[in-house]
Design a protein around this motif. Structure first.
Motif, PDB file in Angstrom:
ATOM      1  N   VAL A  60     -20.213   9.187  -5.829  1.00 39.36           N
ATOM      2  CA  VAL A  60     -20.498   7.748  -5.756  1.00 39.36           C
ATOM      3  C   VAL A  60     -19.726   7.018  -6.855  1.00 39.36           C
ATOM      4  O   VAL A  60     -19.125   5.961  -6.617  1.00 39.36           O
ATOM      5  N   ILE A  61     -19.713   7.585  -8.041  1.00 41.49           N
ATOM      6  CA  ILE A  61     -18.969   6.980  -9.153  1.00 41.49           C
ATOM      7  C   ILE A  61     -17.481   6.928  -8.821  1.00 41.49           C
ATOM      8  O   ILE A  61     -16.823   5.894  -9.011  1.00 41.49           O
ATOM      9  N   ILE A  62     -16.951   8.037  -8.304  1.00 44.39           N
ATOM     10  CA  ILE A  62     -15.525   8.082  -7.957  1.00 44.39           C
ATOM     11  C   ILE A  62     -15.212   7.074  -6.858  1.00 44.39           C
ATOM     12  O   ILE A  62     -14.231   6.332  -6.941  1.00 44.39           O
ATOM     13  N   TRP A  63     -16.047   7.030  -5.823  1.00 44.07           N
ATOM     14  CA  TRP A  63     -15.808   6.107  -4.706  1.00 44.07           C
ATOM     15  C   TRP A  63     -15.796   4.652  -5.183  1.00 44.07           C
ATOM     16  O   TRP A  63     -14.920   3.873  -4.811  1.00 44.07           O
ATOM     17  N   ASN A  64     -16.777   4.298  -5.998  1.00 43.93           N
ATOM     18  CA  ASN A  64     -16.898   2.912  -6.442  1.00 43.93           C
ATOM     19  C   ASN A  64     -15.781   2.481  -7.389  1.00 43.93           C
ATOM     20  O   ASN A  64     -15.487   1.292  -7.495  1.00 43.93           O
ATOM     21  N   SER A  65     -15.154   3.436  -8.062  1.00 43.38           N
ATOM     22  CA  SER A  65     -14.106   3.107  -9.028  1.00 43.38           C
ATOM     23  C   SER A  65     -12.707   3.460  -8.544  1.00 43.38           C
ATOM     24  O   SER A  65     -11.739   3.239  -9.273  1.00 43.38           O
ATOM     25  N   LEU A  66     -12.584   4.006  -7.355  1.00 42.78           N
ATOM     26  CA  LEU A  66     -11.294   4.517  -6.905  1.00 42.78           C
ATOM     27  C   LEU A  66     -10.213   3.445  -6.825  1.00 42.78           C
ATOM     28  O   LEU A  66      -9.069   3.692  -7.207  1.00 42.78           O
ATOM     29  N   ALA A  67     -10.540   2.271  -6.369  1.00 37.25           N
ATOM     30  CA  ALA A  67      -9.525   1.216  -6.271  1.00 37.25           C
ATOM     31  C   ALA A  67      -8.919   0.903  -7.637  1.00 37.25           C
ATOM     32  O   ALA A  67      -7.710   0.705  -7.762  1.00 37.25           O
ATOM     33  N   GLU A  68      -9.745   0.900  -8.658  1.00 40.60           N
ATOM     34  CA  GLU A  68      -9.262   0.623 -10.010  1.00 40.60           C
ATOM     35  C   GLU A  68      -8.491   1.809 -10.578  1.00 40.60           C
ATOM     36  O   GLU A  68      -7.440   1.647 -11.184  1.00 40.60           O
ATOM     37  N   TRP A  69      -9.009   3.027 -10.399  1.00 39.11           N
ATOM     38  CA  TRP A  69      -8.401   4.212 -10.989  1.00 39.11           C
ATOM     39  C   TRP A  69      -7.137   4.644 -10.267  1.00 39.11           C
ATOM     40  O   TRP A  69      -6.175   5.042 -10.894  1.00 39.11           O
ATOM     41  N   ALA A  70      -7.124   4.574  -8.944  1.00 34.97           N
ATOM     42  CA  ALA A  70      -5.968   5.043  -8.186  1.00 34.97           C
ATOM     43  C   ALA A  70      -4.923   3.958  -8.018  1.00 34.97           C
ATOM     44  O   ALA A  70      -3.726   4.243  -7.949  1.00 34.97           O
ATOM     45  N   GLY A  71      -5.347   2.726  -7.911  1.00 30.15           N
ATOM     46  CA  GLY A  71      -4.406   1.635  -7.701  1.00 30.15           C
ATOM     47  C   GLY A  71      -3.674   1.814  -6.380  1.00 30.15           C
ATOM     48  O   GLY A  71      -4.292   2.037  -5.346  1.00 30.15           O
ATOM     49  N   THR A  72      -2.351   1.758  -6.419  1.00 33.33           N
ATOM     50  CA  THR A  72      -1.569   1.897  -5.191  1.00 33.33           C
ATOM     51  C   THR A  72      -1.547   3.325  -4.669  1.00 33.33           C
ATOM     52  O   THR A  72      -1.057   3.568  -3.566  1.00 33.33           O
ATOM     53  N   ALA A  73      -2.078   4.285  -5.421  1.00 33.36           N
ATOM     54  CA  ALA A  73      -2.153   5.668  -4.963  1.00 33.36           C
ATOM     55  C   ALA A  73      -3.388   5.908  -4.092  1.00 33.36           C
ATOM     56  O   ALA A  73      -3.565   6.989  -3.554  1.00 33.36           O
ATOM     57  N   ASP A  74      -4.235   4.906  -3.941  1.00 31.80           N
ATOM     58  CA  ASP A  74      -5.413   5.016  -3.084  1.00 31.80           C
ATOM     59  C   ASP A  74      -4.946   5.208  -1.639  1.00 31.80           C
ATOM     60  O   ASP A  74      -4.016   4.555  -1.190  1.00 31.80           O
ATOM     61  N   SER A  75      -5.580   6.140  -0.918  1.00 30.40           N
ATOM     62  CA  SER A  75      -5.136   6.427   0.447  1.00 30.40           C
ATOM     63  C   SER A  75      -6.311   6.887   1.295  1.00 30.40           C
ATOM     64  O   SER A  75      -7.392   7.199   0.786  1.00 30.40           O
ATOM     65  N   ALA A  76      -6.063   6.941   2.591  1.00 34.20           N
ATOM     66  CA  ALA A  76      -7.085   7.428   3.519  1.00 34.20           C
ATOM     67  C   ALA A  76      -7.388   8.903   3.254  1.00 34.20           C
ATOM     68  O   ALA A  76      -8.529   9.348   3.396  1.00 34.20           O
ATOM     69  N   GLU A  77      -6.379   9.661   2.851  1.00 31.32           N
ATOM     70  CA  GLU A  77      -6.591  11.079   2.542  1.00 31.32           C
ATOM     71  C   GLU A  77      -7.547  11.235   1.361  1.00 31.32           C
ATOM     72  O   GLU A  77      -8.484  12.036   1.409  1.00 31.32           O
ATOM     73  N   THR A  78      -7.316  10.460   0.314  1.00 28.05           N
ATOM     74  CA  THR A  78      -8.181  10.527  -0.864  1.00 28.05           C
ATOM     75  C   THR A  78      -9.602  10.114  -0.512  1.00 28.05           C
ATOM     76  O   THR A  78     -10.565  10.792  -0.896  1.00 28.05           O
ATOM     77  N   ARG A  79      -9.733   9.029   0.220  1.00 26.19           N
ATOM     78  CA  ARG A  79     -11.067   8.559   0.632  1.00 26.19           C
ATOM     79  C   ARG A  79     -11.758   9.599   1.511  1.00 26.19           C
ATOM     80  O   ARG A  79     -12.955   9.830   1.395  1.00 26.19           O
ATOM     81  N   GLY A  80     -10.997  10.232   2.402  1.00 21.20           N
ATOM     82  CA  GLY A  80     -11.570  11.263   3.268  1.00 21.20           C
ATOM     83  C   GLY A  80     -12.086  12.454   2.482  1.00 21.20           C
ATOM     84  O   GLY A  80     -13.152  13.001   2.781  1.00 21.20           O
ATOM     85  N   LEU A  81     -11.337  12.870   1.456  1.00 23.49           N
ATOM     86  CA  LEU A  81     -11.792  13.977   0.611  1.00 23.49           C
ATOM     87  C   LEU A  81     -13.072  13.616  -0.139  1.00 23.49           C
ATOM     88  O   LEU A  81     -13.955  14.460  -0.317  1.00 23.49           O
ATOM     89  N   ILE A  82     -13.164  12.369  -0.570  1.00 23.86           N
ATOM     90  CA  ILE A  82     -14.369  11.927  -1.284  1.00 23.86           C
ATOM     91  C   ILE A  82     -15.563  11.920  -0.338  1.00 23.86           C
ATOM     92  O   ILE A  82     -16.650  12.387  -0.686  1.00 23.86           O
ATOM     93  N   ILE A  83     -15.372  11.412   0.872  1.00 18.82           N
ATOM     94  CA  ILE A  83     -16.470  11.388   1.844  1.00 18.82           C
ATOM     95  C   ILE A  83     -16.912  12.803   2.190  1.00 18.82           C
ATOM     96  O   ILE A  83     -18.113  13.108   2.220  1.00 18.82           O
TER      97      ILE A  83
END
Length: 95
Positions: A60-83
């Motif tokens: 939950v912490i990672i999901w809520n902060s991912l946009a800030e931490w990953a920036g332009t490296a945020d992707s559907a693959e990363t979000r899928g792994l988190i889910i």
């Protein structure tokens, strides 16, 4: 001989410290790696390596902060792994 023992003990401490889910390591990737492609690869690798150790609250912490931490490296693959990791963590915590 003492130095060998000291090095062995330090190696064991390092090995023990590396097992577990430390969200600050994921956070550190976001703030220390400038290249978005490399940052994406490092974040995906971290998620794959630490998935069995993370709790649902960590995801939950990672999901809520991912946009800030990953920036332009945020992707559907990363979000899928988190889910996927979150769902697996919920299953582990129910047992």
């Amino acid at each position: 001989m003492r130095w060998l023992l000291v090095l062995l003990l330090l190696g064991l401490v390092g090995a023990v410290a590396k097992s577990g889910c430390h969200v600050r390591e994921f956070y550190g990737i976001g703030y220390t790696i400038h290249n978005p492609s490399e940052r994406h690869l490092q974040m995906v690798a971290w998620l794959k390596n630490n998935a069995p150790f993370c709790k649902a609250a960590d995801y939950v912490i990672i999901w809520n902060s991912l946009a800030e931490w990953a920036g332009t490296a945020d992707s559907a693959e990363t979000r899928g792994l988190i889910i996927r990791g979150y769902k697996d963590a919920l299953d582990r915590e129910k047992k």
